[in-house]
Scaffold this motif. Structure first.
Motif, mmCIF file in Angstrom:
data_model
loop_
_atom_site.group_PDB
_atom_site.id
_atom_site.type_symbol
_atom_site.label_atom_id
_atom_site.label_comp_id
_atom_site.label_asym_id
_atom_site.label_seq_id
_atom_site.Cartn_x
_atom_site.Cartn_y
_atom_site.Cartn_z
ATOM 1 N N ASP A 254 0.832 -1.203 0.000
ATOM 2 C CA ASP A 254 0.000 0.000 0.000
ATOM 3 C C ASP A 254 0.871 1.260 0.000
ATOM 4 O O ASP A 254 0.573 2.235 -0.697
ATOM 5 C CB ASP A 254 -0.926 0.006 1.211
ATOM 6 N N GLU A 255 1.946 1.230 0.786
ATOM 7 C CA GLU A 255 2.850 2.384 0.810
ATOM 8 C C GLU A 255 3.514 2.596 -0.543
ATOM 9 O O GLU A 255 3.671 3.731 -1.006
ATOM 10 C CB GLU A 255 3.918 2.167 1.889
ATOM 11 N N TRP A 256 3.882 1.496 -1.192
ATOM 12 C CA TRP A 256 4.500 1.600 -2.516
ATOM 13 C C TRP A 256 3.509 2.198 -3.511
ATOM 14 O O TRP A 256 3.873 3.031 -4.347
ATOM 15 C CB TRP A 256 4.957 0.220 -2.972
ATOM 16 N N VAL A 257 2.252 1.758 -3.450
ATOM 17 C CA VAL A 257 1.236 2.271 -4.372
ATOM 18 C C VAL A 257 1.049 3.768 -4.178
ATOM 19 O O VAL A 257 0.969 4.546 -5.140
ATOM 20 C CB VAL A 257 -0.094 1.518 -4.183
ATOM 21 N N LEU A 264 -5.877 8.783 -8.326
ATOM 22 C CA LEU A 264 -7.068 8.221 -8.967
ATOM 23 C C LEU A 264 -6.748 7.034 -9.874
ATOM 24 O O LEU A 264 -7.615 6.575 -10.620
ATOM 25 C CB LEU A 264 -7.779 9.304 -9.781
ATOM 26 N N TYR A 265 -5.536 6.521 -9.777
ATOM 27 C CA TYR A 265 -5.114 5.441 -10.671
ATOM 28 C C TYR A 265 -6.009 4.214 -10.534
ATOM 29 O O TYR A 265 -6.523 3.678 -11.521
ATOM 30 C CB TYR A 265 -3.659 5.074 -10.383
ATOM 31 N N TYR A 266 -6.210 3.761 -9.308
ATOM 32 C CA TYR A 266 -6.981 2.532 -9.095
ATOM 33 C C TYR A 266 -8.406 2.692 -9.590
ATOM 34 O O TYR A 266 -8.937 1.818 -10.297
ATOM 35 C CB TYR A 266 -6.969 2.153 -7.610
ATOM 36 N N ILE A 267 -9.041 3.802 -9.251
ATOM 37 C CA ILE A 267 -10.420 4.017 -9.684
ATOM 38 C C ILE A 267 -10.485 4.078 -11.209
ATOM 39 O O ILE A 267 -11.407 3.521 -11.827
ATOM 40 C CB ILE A 267 -10.983 5.306 -9.059
ATOM 41 N N LEU A 321 -16.864 -0.642 -4.260
ATOM 42 C CA LEU A 321 -16.961 0.797 -3.986
ATOM 43 C C LEU A 321 -16.179 1.178 -2.736
ATOM 44 O O LEU A 321 -15.545 2.243 -2.682
ATOM 45 C CB LEU A 321 -18.433 1.186 -3.831
ATOM 46 N N LEU A 322 -16.197 0.304 -1.729
ATOM 47 C CA LEU A 322 -15.442 0.584 -0.507
ATOM 48 C C LEU A 322 -13.944 0.643 -0.795
ATOM 49 O O LEU A 322 -13.242 1.551 -0.317
ATOM 50 C CB LEU A 322 -15.742 -0.485 0.547
ATOM 51 N N ILE A 323 -13.446 -0.305 -1.586
ATOM 52 C CA ILE A 323 -12.015 -0.319 -1.894
ATOM 53 C C ILE A 323 -11.646 0.866 -2.781
ATOM 54 O O ILE A 323 -10.557 1.448 -2.643
ATOM 55 C CB ILE A 323 -11.631 -1.651 -2.562
ATOM 56 N N MET A 324 -12.531 1.261 -3.684
ATOM 57 C CA MET A 324 -12.261 2.458 -4.479
ATOM 58 C C MET A 324 -12.093 3.678 -3.582
ATOM 59 O O MET A 324 -11.166 4.481 -3.760
ATOM 60 C CB MET A 324 -13.397 2.697 -5.476
ATOM 61 N N ALA A 325 -12.993 3.812 -2.609
ATOM 62 C CA ALA A 325 -12.892 4.954 -1.697
ATOM 63 C C ALA A 325 -11.619 4.862 -0.861
ATOM 64 O O ALA A 325 -10.907 5.858 -0.668
ATOM 65 C CB ALA A 325 -14.128 5.006 -0.794
ATOM 66 N N PHE A 329 -6.950 7.067 -0.099
ATOM 67 C CA PHE A 329 -6.249 7.479 1.119
ATOM 68 C C PHE A 329 -5.179 6.487 1.567
ATOM 69 O O PHE A 329 -4.214 6.884 2.221
ATOM 70 C CB PHE A 329 -7.257 7.666 2.253
ATOM 71 N N THR A 330 -5.336 5.203 1.226
ATOM 72 C CA THR A 330 -4.432 4.188 1.763
ATOM 73 C C THR A 330 -3.602 3.489 0.705
ATOM 74 O O THR A 330 -2.627 2.816 1.039
ATOM 75 C CB THR A 330 -5.228 3.127 2.539
ATOM 76 N N GLY A 331 -3.982 3.588 -0.571
ATOM 77 C CA GLY A 331 -3.264 2.855 -1.611
ATOM 78 C C GLY A 331 -3.701 1.425 -1.747
ATOM 79 O O GLY A 331 -3.190 0.691 -2.596
ATOM 80 N N THR A 332 -4.651 0.983 -0.939
ATOM 81 C CA THR A 332 -5.080 -0.410 -0.976
ATOM 82 C C THR A 332 -5.872 -0.699 -2.234
ATOM 83 O O THR A 332 -6.426 0.200 -2.869
ATOM 84 C CB THR A 332 -5.936 -0.728 0.260
#
Length: 526
Positions: A254-257, A264-267, A321-325, A329-332
């Motif tokens: 997560d820190e690396w991400v 907004l990369y993941y979304i 949707l939870l992971i997108m949100a 903030f966390t990179g997860t």
């Protein structure tokens, strides 16, 4: 013969052909499971054959899974090991490292199709259920990434199975459903720990839904919970004994991400992966209102109850949707997305199913087959040209068999005993051991914490073949191991246009007493 008489003779043949096609289609509509079987068969054939034809080496996660699977450990520093066990079993059954992983991946995807169909059939009948499944091949995550069988694809059918079994358990209430639910939930955690996210959403739904909540007054949900706890206890103990290293790895990733990806990369990736679904919905006509669509038979086409729509949206969209949100903030979540869209097609049909008629269903079937055949063919073309025309060195370009054969030959030139350990740069070191007859273990990142099957005693008694890809001198991490031992560099052809790749080998013979310590810090999560 005149043109008129010729057309008279040809017309009955054309009419017969049209009649046969119409008869076949009517049979598929009346028996949707036949259409489901055709879809799964096409998925399995296309996405097994195409990657096997063009991929000389396995994708990275597959390579890692094969090498870890032969150790038969319960847990590594990354994940539980069910996917790696399945890869090892596929090799033991077939003797090949070239194609079984692709078949295995498509079996999990097709099983997911079947389980989604069963859930949707319970909610809205077989016709809408098959429509929901026909939408799934248009989603990116059920196509292009599937040749890389990893923990995401191993857990995919578990997510679909949990959603179906939870719905049946709450609606039916019989003990068999609750026991099966507990078992599948437990085994799902052996595929990947992120299955716990879906379990938490399922637990909240049980408390929300009145009928599901009423089942808690019976002993069966609690017996299912007991089965679940019995199944996951060994995994929990292994996690404790490893000092929760997989959770540390996830935090480091997560820190690396956060450091290397746009916010907004993941979304953006998730929305791009779902864009094909919107295109298919538009082409099929499901986004267009019609005053009087050609309805299918009513018993085959019931509307889902409001509680079913809520369930689909909660279980099918809630985790994603939870992971997108959270990703903001966390990179997860970067490597989580593939599993979370099993029910998107079912959600779309639950909301738009009143517009499904014979014409719409026919279009969905045609578009699903086009997606499977077209995308798998494009995958093969892109992969082949990437290696042989553009000269981009990717894991699937690496000559896996040649590297293994050469590594084993170099070892046996100097050491009479078996090649038992390979290490160095993980990617090429694992290739050196993959096809080797001696079936060596990989010394992951040259770190005993990450490869607990490697001990100082094994290193002293068995030695190690050190392998890396870049030139001389060896990378700093490997210098303490290589010392002044001679380096052998071998060139391997991997492309029709690019230069050969140079692979370096150092034989560390048995009997070495000064075994270096573990490197500081965790491995690069990329």
């Amino acid at each position: 013969m005149s043109r008129t008489s010729e057309s008279v003779h040809l017309w009955p043949a054309a009419a017969t052909a049209d009649g046969n096609l119409s008869s076949i289609w009517n049979g598929l509509v009346l028996h949707p499971w036949r259409l489901l079987a055709l879809l799964c068969l096409t998925q399995i054939i296309c996405w097994t054959v195409m990657p096997a034809l063009v991929n000389v080496g396995p994708p990275h996660d597959v390579l890692e899974g094969f090498m870890w699977g032969r150790e038969w450990v319960l847990l590594t520093y990354k994940h539980p090991q069910l996917p790696c066990w399945l890869l090892e079993i596929s090799h033991l059954l077939t003797g090949s490292f070239r194609w079984p992983q692709y078949l295995l991946s498509q079996l999990t995807v097709s099983t997911t199709f079947v389980l989604v169909y069963l859930l949707a059939r319970d909610m809205m009948g077989p016709t809408r259920a098959i429509a929901a499944v026909l939408l799934m091949p248009s989603i990116y995550f059920f196509g292009w990434p599937t040749p890389q069988f990893n923990h995401d694809y191993a857990q995919m059918p578990f997510w679909a199975g949990i959603c179906w079994l939870l719905w049946r358990s709450a609606r039916d209430g019989r003990p068999g459903w609750w026991l099966a639910l507990g078992l599948v939930c437990g085994v799902g955690l052996y595929a990947k720990f992120s299955t716990a996210l879906l379990l938490s959403f399922g637990g909240v739904w049980i408390l929300y839904d009145a009928r599901a909540r009423s089942r808690l007054a019976t002993p069966w949900p609690w017996l299912g919970l007991a089965v679940f706890l019995a199944v996951v206890t060994p995994l929990a103990l292994a996690l404790y004994r490893m000092d929760f290293l997989p959770l540390t790895y996830a935090a480091n990733r997560d820190e690396w991400v956060l450091a290397h990806r746009a916010r907004l990369y993941y979304i953006g990736v998730q929305l791009a992966g779902l864009s094909g679904l919107l295109i298919v919905l538009g082409l099929s006509g499901l986004l267009r209102r019609r005053s009087s669509p050609e309805k299918l038979a009513s018993p085959q086409h019931p509307a889902p109850e409001p509680g079913a729509v809520i369930y689909l949206m909660w279980m099918g969209l809630g985790p994603a949707l939870l992971i997108m949100a959270a990703s903001l903030f966390t990179g997860t979540g970067e490597a989580w997305g593939a599993t979370m869209y099993n029910l998107v097609g079912a959600v779309a049909v639950a909301l738009l199913g009143r517009r499904i008629g014979t014409a719409e269903l026919r279009k969905l079937a045609i578009l699903a087959l086009i997606c499977i055949v077209g995308v798998s063919s494009a995958y093969a073309a892109v992969r082949w040209t990437g290696c042989n025309v553009r000269g981009r060195l990717q894991p699937f370009c690496w000559p896996a068999r040649s590297i293994s054969d050469t590594a084993e030959a170099i070892w046996h030139e100097q050491v009479p005993g078996r090649l038992a350990i390979v290490g160095g740069e993980d990617g090429v070191a694992m290739l050196a051991g993959l096809n080797a007859q001696d079936q060596p273990s990989v010394f992951t990142n040259l770190d005993r914490r990450l490869a607990p099957w490697i001990t100082d005693r094994r290193l002293r008694e068995q030695g190690m073949l050190l392998v890396w890809l870049r030139g001389m001198p060896p990378p700093s991490q490997l210098r303490a191991w290589a010392g002044d031992l001679p380096v052998k560099t071998v060139l391997f052809n991997w492309s029709l246009n690019a230069r050969p790749m140079a692979v370096n080998f150092v034989v560390i013979p048995p009997g070495r007493k000064d075994v270096p310590g573990d490197p500081p810090g965790p491995p690069n999560p990329e």
